[in-house]
Design a protein around this motif. Sequence first.
Motif, mmCIF file in Angstrom:
data_model
loop_
_atom_site.group_PDB
_atom_site.id
_atom_site.type_symbol
_atom_site.label_atom_id
_atom_site.label_comp_id
_atom_site.label_asym_id
_atom_site.label_seq_id
_atom_site.Cartn_x
_atom_site.Cartn_y
_atom_site.Cartn_z
ATOM 1 N N CYS A 144 0.926 -1.208 0.030
ATOM 2 C CA CYS A 144 -0.017 -0.011 -0.017
ATOM 3 C C CYS A 144 0.790 1.088 -0.139
ATOM 4 C CB CYS A 144 -0.947 -0.067 1.250
ATOM 5 S SG CYS A 144 -2.300 -1.182 0.877
ATOM 6 N N ARG A 147 2.118 1.857 -3.362
ATOM 7 C CA ARG A 147 1.249 2.421 -4.494
ATOM 8 C C ARG A 147 0.917 3.833 -4.058
ATOM 9 N NH1 ARG A 147 -1.166 5.038 -6.673
ATOM 10 N NH2 ARG A 147 -3.140 4.888 -7.669
ATOM 11 N N LEU A 253 -2.223 -2.978 -7.847
ATOM 12 C CA LEU A 253 -2.157 -1.766 -7.311
ATOM 13 C C LEU A 253 -2.086 -0.571 -7.912
ATOM 14 C CD1 LEU A 253 -0.982 -2.494 -3.791
ATOM 15 C CD2 LEU A 253 -3.321 -1.830 -4.072
#
Length: 278
Positions: A144, A147, A253
């Motif tokens: 995460c 990204r 992602l």
Amino acid sequence: MVLGWIRTPVRMYGASCRRISRVCSVEAPIVLDSIGKCYAATSEGRCLEQLVNLNKMFRSKPVSLVLEPGSPQRINEPNYKGIRLFMLRLMLFYSKQSTSIRAANVIYGRIVSQVENPVVYDVFRLEKTFRTTFSMLIVHMWLCLRRLKMDGKEGVELGQYVYEIFNHDLEIRVSKAGVNLLLSKWMRELEKIFYGNIVAYDTAMLPEAKPDELHNAIWKNVFSNDGSPTFDAAALPAVLAFSRYVRRECGCLSLTDKESMFSGNFMFTNIYNLNTPG
């Protein structure tokens, strides 16, 4: 000691990082063919059938992880009107900081949902312990944060809120694991491990990285009980399948739009057990 597996890392991530230690190579060389089959010199190819089964779910091309507008799993900002909206604005409910904190909570919730899924541990042949859960949290946090960083300063700032929520959750997990004395010391050690792992994964994804570098990092940081760089032949299929999963999630992602990422309206790829009937 519950957390006795911890080893002090030598790598840090960010502006203060002055050097990156490379992950040690495995003693059993790995050769991958075009469909992801594996042959370990020490196992004489016995892992082939298991690896093929594990990789079935990760062979497809990456797709966006965005949740469709009608999905019951979507979480949208409340649409208040009138006096309630006026009061919430006065209380800074819609300030940039408040909005970012709410989004970060949703993002971290997506991470925890994936990491706490018992099927994940079953599929990748992992025992669910504090160590493996912490390692899996790091992997998905890295996915995460990596990204979000693609969207520049705004994404980095949101990632910092996600990291702070992760730290708070980790402190609770450590306490539940039975560590009440010297908690701050353990948290510092875990923070070092977090940044060390992040550096290893970032390095493994560089264009100039060796083909087996991600496998090595995943083995050492997720699968190995003692941080040993030597692969366990029995675990090799799961390590390679997890590497394929990580690479595919990176691709997915990257295809997920900014709005969905910043609102937390995305879901990691559903992992299911191919050995379960039906």
